[in-house]
Design an enzyme around this catalytic site. Structure first.
Site, PDB file in Angstrom:
ATOM      1  N   LYS A  75      25.811  23.677 -20.655  1.00 51.01           N
ATOM      2  CA  LYS A  75      24.920  23.214 -21.716  1.00 51.01           C
ATOM      3  C   LYS A  75      24.305  21.876 -21.348  1.00 51.01           C
ATOM      4  O   LYS A  75      23.093  21.658 -21.477  1.00 51.01           O
ATOM      5  CB  LYS A  75      25.700  23.117 -23.030  1.00 51.01           C
ATOM      6  CG  LYS A  75      24.866  22.715 -24.244  1.00 51.01           C
ATOM      7  CD  LYS A  75      24.930  21.230 -24.553  1.00 51.01           C
ATOM      8  CE  LYS A  75      26.324  20.817 -25.009  1.00 51.01           C
ATOM      9  NZ  LYS A  75      26.344  19.382 -25.415  1.00 51.01           N
ATOM     10  N   THR A 124      26.543  15.333 -27.086  1.00 47.24           N
ATOM     11  CA  THR A 124      25.621  15.353 -25.952  1.00 47.24           C
ATOM     12  C   THR A 124      24.515  16.350 -26.267  1.00 47.24           C
ATOM     13  O   THR A 124      24.756  17.557 -26.319  1.00 47.24           O
ATOM     14  CB  THR A 124      26.337  15.742 -24.658  1.00 47.24           C
ATOM     15  OG1 THR A 124      27.322  14.752 -24.360  1.00 47.24           O
ATOM     16  CG2 THR A 124      25.359  15.830 -23.492  1.00 47.24           C
ATOM     17  N   LYS A 163      23.310  10.030 -20.400  1.00 45.98           N
ATOM     18  CA  LYS A 163      24.364  11.036 -20.302  1.00 45.98           C
ATOM     19  C   LYS A 163      23.946  12.166 -19.360  1.00 45.98           C
ATOM     20  O   LYS A 163      24.775  12.719 -18.622  1.00 45.98           O
ATOM     21  CB  LYS A 163      24.704  11.591 -21.677  1.00 45.98           C
ATOM     22  CG  LYS A 163      25.827  12.642 -21.676  1.00 45.98           C
ATOM     23  CD  LYS A 163      27.151  12.088 -21.145  1.00 45.98           C
ATOM     24  CE  LYS A 163      28.239  13.162 -21.094  1.00 45.98           C
ATOM     25  NZ  LYS A 163      28.745  13.537 -22.424  1.00 45.98           N
TER      26      LYS A 163
END
Length: 300
Positions: free
Chosen positions: A248, A105, A180
């Site tokens: 993150k 990701t 995502k």
């Protein structure tokens, strides 16, 4: 059975390790690499006795050389750039016509940079972040959102079917990563609402199992409710996807929103709440540890 391929898998964490094992079980020849070589050695010791066709490489370039397909599942943009780009990266080591799939990701911008470099080198590339957590990786039931060209997707799908229950081609390079971001924004909002709901039910001294039974079949139902309500209620947070990683991911989403001129106030607020969980020592706990910052309840 899917045609046997020579595959390299780089990054053997809680997600990558099981995914690489599924590829071996599917009959592919799998070469693994991990920045911490001890982890790669442990992976080999675990799966080599099962009779799989396995090898271990000492460098990313060594892992990628001569492979039909190279997959990565690492930490962040910097980790991916280090392992994929430059003269010693995997793209430079790959043979023209081979396929690169990234399951990390990361930002959409680095996904597009990698796709451009792959095109320059005569490679195919797909950005393919996953959802489903550690359990999804171990059970081979991940959902994968993909960005890339049609030819790349046609080549990538049979590979990813070894560990996925759902594979969706969203659009061109970077579209998988942007999707995502959408996924993580949804999860963050749901978990904040679920945290408050669990605490409300506890404070009212309700039977938590009966409450879950009553509401999980209606409009409030979600994957997080079904899988995390009981463990949030009892203070269990050891499920693989850490708060550090969620922060993150949310940072990536918030940066993308800023670039698009959007405001996401709820996401920004929940990100701050996750910072409080980190301050409580929950950095490596599951994202459902968001409830820890809320007082009250029987398991505060």
């Amino acid at each position: 059975m899917t045609k046997q391929l020579k595959i390299a898998f780089l990054g053997l964490g809680v997600m990558g390790g099981p995914m690489a094992a599924h590829l071996a079980r599917a009959g592919h020849r799998v070469t693994v690499y991990n920045r911490t070589l001890a982890r790669a050695s442990e992976w080999m010791e675990r799966y080599k006795p099962e009779g799989f066709d396995l090898a271990m490489a000492a460098t990313p370039a060594e892992a990628a050389a001569g492979q039909d397909c190279v997959l990565t599942c690492v930490g962040n943009d910097a980790d991916l750039a280090e392992i994929a780009l430059g003269n010693t990266g995997v793209l430079a080591a790959m043979a023209p016509g081979s396929l690169f799939i990234d399951h990390t990701t990361v930002s959409a911008s680095i996904a597009r940079d990698i796709a451009a470099e792959a095109t320059r080198l005569g490679l195919l590339a797909v950005d393919a972040p996953v959802s489903g957590g550690q359990a999804g990786a171990e059970n081979g039931t991940l959902a994968i959102m993909c960005g890339g060209g049609e030819e790349a997707m046609a080549r990538a799908k049979p590979v990813m079917q070894a560990y996925a229950a759902r594979i969706v081609h969203i659009g061109p390079a970077g579209a998988g990563q942007t999707t995502k971001m959408v996924n993580q924004v949804c999860i963050a909002g749901v978990l904040q609402g679920l945290s408050e709901a669990v605490r409300l039910a506890q404070a009212a001294d309700l039977d938590m199992d009966k409450v879950l039974g009553a509401i999980s079949g209606g409009a409030a139902q979600s994957w997080q409710m079904e899988n995390r309500w009981p463990t949030m209620a009892t203070g269990e947070f050891d499920f693989g996807f850490a708060v550090d990683w969620m922060r993150k991911d949310l940072a990536i989403a918030l940066e993308e929103a800023r670039a698009l001129g959007l405001s996401m106030p709820l996401t920004a607020l929940v990100d701050q709440f996750y910072g409080e969980v980190q301050a409580l020592g929950g950095s490596r706990q599951d994202t459902s540890a968001l409830i820890r910052r809320l007082p009250g309840g029987r398991h505060a």
